[in-house]
Design a protein around this motif. Structure first.
Motif, PDB file in Angstrom:
ATOM      1  N   ALA A 115      25.863   4.703  25.418  1.00  0.00           N
ATOM      2  CA  ALA A 115      24.876   3.646  25.677  1.00  0.00           C
ATOM      3  C   ALA A 115      25.362   2.739  26.806  1.00  0.00           C
ATOM      4  O   ALA A 115      24.578   2.300  27.656  1.00  0.00           O
ATOM      5  N   ASP A 116      26.666   2.478  26.835  1.00  0.00           N
ATOM      6  CA  ASP A 116      27.244   1.629  27.874  1.00  0.00           C
ATOM      7  C   ASP A 116      27.101   2.284  29.256  1.00  0.00           C
ATOM      8  O   ASP A 116      26.733   1.633  30.231  1.00  0.00           O
ATOM      9  N   LEU A 117      27.366   3.592  29.308  1.00  0.00           N
ATOM     10  CA  LEU A 117      27.183   4.330  30.575  1.00  0.00           C
ATOM     11  C   LEU A 117      25.717   4.261  31.008  1.00  0.00           C
ATOM     12  O   LEU A 117      25.395   4.014  32.170  1.00  0.00           O
ATOM     13  N   TYR A 118      24.831   4.468  30.036  1.00  0.00           N
ATOM     14  CA  TYR A 118      23.389   4.511  30.301  1.00  0.00           C
ATOM     15  C   TYR A 118      22.898   3.166  30.843  1.00  0.00           C
ATOM     16  O   TYR A 118      22.141   3.115  31.821  1.00  0.00           O
ATOM     17  N   ARG A 119      23.363   2.064  30.215  1.00  0.00           N
ATOM     18  CA  ARG A 119      22.967   0.729  30.669  1.00  0.00           C
ATOM     19  C   ARG A 119      23.401   0.475  32.104  1.00  0.00           C
ATOM     20  O   ARG A 119      22.746  -0.210  32.860  1.00  0.00           O
ATOM     21  N   ARG A 122      25.214   5.012  34.818  1.00  0.00           N
ATOM     22  CA  ARG A 122      26.337   5.860  35.234  1.00  0.00           C
ATOM     23  C   ARG A 122      26.163   7.294  34.710  1.00  0.00           C
ATOM     24  O   ARG A 122      25.988   7.499  33.508  1.00  0.00           O
ATOM     25  N   ARG A 123      26.175   8.227  35.622  1.00  0.00           N
ATOM     26  CA  ARG A 123      26.190   9.657  35.248  1.00  0.00           C
ATOM     27  C   ARG A 123      27.526  10.240  35.696  1.00  0.00           C
ATOM     28  O   ARG A 123      28.073   9.818  36.710  1.00  0.00           O
ATOM     29  N   LEU A 414      38.494   6.902  28.699  1.00  0.00           N
ATOM     30  CA  LEU A 414      38.809   8.324  28.695  1.00  0.00           C
ATOM     31  C   LEU A 414      37.638   9.148  29.229  1.00  0.00           C
ATOM     32  O   LEU A 414      37.811  10.043  30.068  1.00  0.00           O
ATOM     33  N   ILE A 415      36.435   8.821  28.763  1.00  0.00           N
ATOM     34  CA  ILE A 415      35.242   9.561  29.210  1.00  0.00           C
ATOM     35  C   ILE A 415      35.071   9.395  30.722  1.00  0.00           C
ATOM     36  O   ILE A 415      34.851  10.368  31.450  1.00  0.00           O
ATOM     37  N   GLU A 416      35.185   8.157  31.177  1.00  0.00           N
ATOM     38  CA  GLU A 416      34.914   7.895  32.598  1.00  0.00           C
ATOM     39  C   GLU A 416      35.963   8.505  33.516  1.00  0.00           C
ATOM     40  O   GLU A 416      35.707   8.745  34.688  1.00  0.00           O
TER      41      GLU A 416
END
Ligand SMILES: [Zn+2]
Length: 425
Positions: A115-119, A122-123, A414-416
């Motif tokens: 959700a944080d990426l989406y807000r 960020r892809r 970690l994801i980013e």
């Protein structure tokens, strides 16, 4: 529960932690009974929880669906649609009279990170999938990891005939839930679709707390061997048989248990052993026990070490039985291999932990997790979050909001910064 008030009162400004804690409470309210938390596979509560999780996934910009075994699956596309995914997940079933955090913390944290990426719009160069496994604990059909085994393509169809306590078979329960027992195979994923499987979970033990650390890097999910031992002596009158002539099965079992404890206590390789069940017959105050059954649960961070310990323990209790003139029968009732976390993933977890300002501390998982099934189709990594008193599988299970937040920040970082295996080496 008063916990929510305490958490709200002690609020620190941590958007992810607050969101996670409030969702943990919302999901924790979906239960078979109003007084405690019980959420079992293929029940109305399973359905209600799945709907709630899918709606959170939708808000986080994911496409969400229920798969053929009842797992919730959400997908957040990468820069190029159709790319392989980094799979995050955990389970959302519970034991009976459970805590709220075991399972849901990993699932809800993963959704909050997406959700944080989406807000931020960020892809990433890869997709992210979040899977909520429908059955990890195995409460209803006494068979664990049903959800992750279905995803890994190792679901054993012979369990479809297993019946629950009320005589309903898994096959029937799937149909009642609206799923097709003949198509469980459709839940299976293949290795090429996954870059890795990563799970955040509460530690369920006291090690991180004892070291005042919020986060741990998991080295392996310890394998386990379970044994059933039966000692047979001779039952007799408690008043007439002299001590020297007795063949007391329960006293023999007591000596075996002490020996097992001693062997594990003096082991320096992380071996743990538990005798959690014992039953003596005939079981009367004035009768020398003629037979004693007990179980042994042994776990160690490597298979070699565990197997050596099993051999050693069996040899020792054989010697005790022999000296006491008791017959001994030992059967292996359960065996799980150790699942090591992939070194390249462990390194990236450690990097994220350090970058978030926490000391890097490695520990094995003594409890089983969905990674044990997922390892068949992906490299596995795990992050542990401290839980209060090491308590789990109990209503007192608790994670501080600050720790939930720390876990989310490590996972998000970690994801980013995630590099797939080929690029990581
Ligand atoms: Zn769990």
């Amino acid at each position: 529960m008063s916990e929510m008030n305490v958490e709200t009162a002690g609020r620190q400004s941590s958007p992810l932690g607050d969101e996670i804690a409030s969702r943990i409470n919302r999901l924790g309210a979906i239960s078979e009974t109003s007084t405690n938390l019980t959420r079992i596979f293929l029940t109305p509560e399973h359905r209600a929880a799945a709907d709630q999780i899918m709606s959170w996934m939708g808000e986080a910009g994911m496409r969400a669906h229920l798969d053929a075994i009842g797992n919730v699956c959400g997908r957040y596309e990468g820069e190029r649609p159709g790319s392989p995914c980094l799979m995050l997940g955990s389970h959302y079933d519970t034991v009976r009279d459970a805590g709220k955090w075991d399972g849901p913390l990993g699932l809800i944290t993963a959704i909050s990170c997406v959700a944080d990426l989406y807000r931020r719009g960020r892809r990433l160069p890869f997709a992210i999938e979040v899977t909520g496994f429908a059955d990890e604990e195995g409460v209803r059909f006494a068979s664990t990891l049903l959800g992750s085994r279905a995803v890994a393509g190792t679901f054993n169809e012979s369990v479809l005939g297993t019946k629950d306590k009320s005589g309903i078979s898994m096959r029937e329960a799937l149909i009642q839930f609206g799923l097709d027992p003949d198509h469980v195979g459709a839940a299976a994923r293949i290795r090429n679709e996954l870059l890795a499987y990563l799970e955040l979970h509460i530690e369920q033990g006291p090690v991180l707390e004892a070291r005042s650390l919020p986060i741990g890097v998991v080295t392996a999910i310890a394998g386990a061997t379970r044994l059933a031992a039966r000692l047979t002596g001779i039952a007799g009158h408690a008043g007439t048989v002299p001590m020297a002539l007795r063949r007391d099965a329960l006293a023999g079992a007591a000596e075996c248990i002490s020996k097992i404890e001693e062997l594990c206590r003096t082991d320096e390789g992380g071996l743990v052993g538990t005798v959690g069940y014992i039953h003596a017959t005939p079981g009367a105050t004035n009768v020398i026990p003629g037979q004693a059954h007990f179980t042994i649960d042994l776990r160690a961070p490597t298979d070699v070490h565990r197997k050596r310990a099993v051999t050693d323990i069996v040899r020792q209790i054989e010697a005790i039985a022999k000296r006491r003139k008791l017959e001994l029968q030992v059967d292996v009732t359960h065996e799980n291999r150790t699942v090591p976390c992939a070194p390249w993933l462990k390194a990236q977890v450690a990097e994220a932990v350090a970058a978030e300002g926490h000391p890097v501390f490695e520990l094995p998982s003594g409890a089983g997790h969905d990674g044990m099934a997922m390892v068949d189709i992906a490299d596995v990594g795990m992050i542990f979050v401290r839980c209060r008193g090491g308590i789990s599988h109990h209503p007192d299970e608790h994670v501080d909001v600050a720790d939930a937040d720390a876990g989310a920040r490590v996972l998000l970082r970690l994801i980013e910064n995630f590099r797939p295996r080929d690029e990581a080496q």
